[in-house]
Scaffold this active site. Structure first.
Site, short mmCIF file in Angstrom:
data_model
loop_
_atom_site.label_atom_id
_atom_site.label_comp_id
_atom_site.label_asym_id
_atom_site.label_seq_id
_atom_site.Cartn_x
_atom_site.Cartn_y
_atom_site.Cartn_z
N ASN A 1 -10.42 -3.36 -6.62
CA ASN A 1 -9.66 -2.35 -7.37
C ASN A 1 -10.28 -2.00 -8.72
O ASN A 1 -9.91 -0.98 -9.32
CB ASN A 1 -8.21 -2.79 -7.57
CG ASN A 1 -7.37 -2.68 -6.32
OD1 ASN A 1 -6.33 -3.32 -6.21
ND2 ASN A 1 -7.81 -1.89 -5.34
N ASP B 1 0.83 -1.20 0.00
CA ASP B 1 0.00 0.00 0.00
C ASP B 1 0.87 1.25 0.00
O ASP B 1 1.95 1.26 0.60
CB ASP B 1 -0.91 -0.01 1.24
CG ASP B 1 -2.02 1.00 1.15
OD1 ASP B 1 -2.33 1.47 0.03
OD2 ASP B 1 -2.61 1.34 2.20
#
Length: 253
Positions: A74, A26
């Site tokens: 996503n 991340d």
């Protein structure tokens, strides 16, 4: 990639005792924003961190490394970013798989790859086939993956066996379901690392990390280097894993 000479992993565990590491990578977008660049720039920088992490894992006795590259959620990102991620995935497979193969790394893609275009699916198939016989590090790339999806697809496989008369419902237990989720043939995940400062799992390997240790760092993924990886392993080595039990000799906890 700077990897050591190819050889099968030793049966003896390394000093840190960690066989399987999973990483939630991340911070690419925030890293790019700090540089005044678009998010795709951060994803490309993150690819360099992937190389470092794979090299470090292969050189430090880790049997399996699982990287959360693209979650099933996503797809909700802007279309331009999703397209850039797909192209980066194709580029990474084309540019890295031969190096992985030379260094005895076995590549596997976990997730629902049926949603990817035919070009990417073919790259995945060829990359996995090329490295299938390798005996060093197993590198799992989680792409269009979700922990809930993984459990559901495992349950569906068992339901089909029941429907076909090959399995009785009362025969289903944890171990049987475990044999139908991703990576069931590998060592359980010992350590989950999340970069970028967030303290959540984000639907990653929900079944497989039941007893894993969690390690969170504020370091953004493009900045995550060998020293950061070593720090996570050192933290893991200093933890006492109880697997739901109590401390040795402690009858009060």
């Amino acid at each position: 990639m700077m990897l050591s000479a190819t050889q099968p992993l030793s049966e003896k565990l390394p000093a840190h005792g960690c066989r399987h590491v999973a990483i939630i990578m991340d911070g690419n977008g925030r890293w790019a924003k700090k540089q005044g660049k678009i998010r795709a720039f951060g994803h490309k920088a993150g690819a360099k961190s992937v190389r470092r992490a794979v090299s470090f894992a292969a050189n430090n006795g880790i049997e399996a490394l699982t990287l959360y590259a693209f979650s099933s959620e996503n797809w909700n990102r802007p279309a331009q970013e999703v397209s850039a991620l797909m192209e980066l995935f194709v580029w990474a497979l084309d540019s890295e798989v031969k190096s992985l193969h030379r260094h005895n790394v076995r590549l596997r893609i976990i997730g629902d790859t049926s949603r990817f275009n035919s070009r990417l699916q073919e790259r995945i198939r060829k990359s996995e086939a090329l490295t299938a016989g390798n005996t060093g590090l197993t590198l799992n790339i989680a792409a269009n993956y979700g922990g809930r999806w993984d459990i559901v697809q495992g349950v569906r496989q068992l339901a089909e066996k029941v429907q076909q008369g090959n399995l009785q419902p009362d025969q289903i237990d944890e171990e049987m379901l475990n044999q139908h989720v991703c990576m069931h043939e590998l060592a359980p995940v010992d350590l989950v690392i999340r970069t970028g400062g967030e303290h959540r799992i984000s639907n990653f390997l929900l079944w497989q990390i039941a007893y894993a240790e969690l390690y969170f760092t504020d370091v953004l993924w493009p900045d995550f280097d060998e020293q950061d990886f070593e720090g996570a392993l050192n933290a893991f080595a200093n933890r006492e894993r109880r697997f739901g039990g109590t401390e040795p000799g402690d009858e009060t906890a």
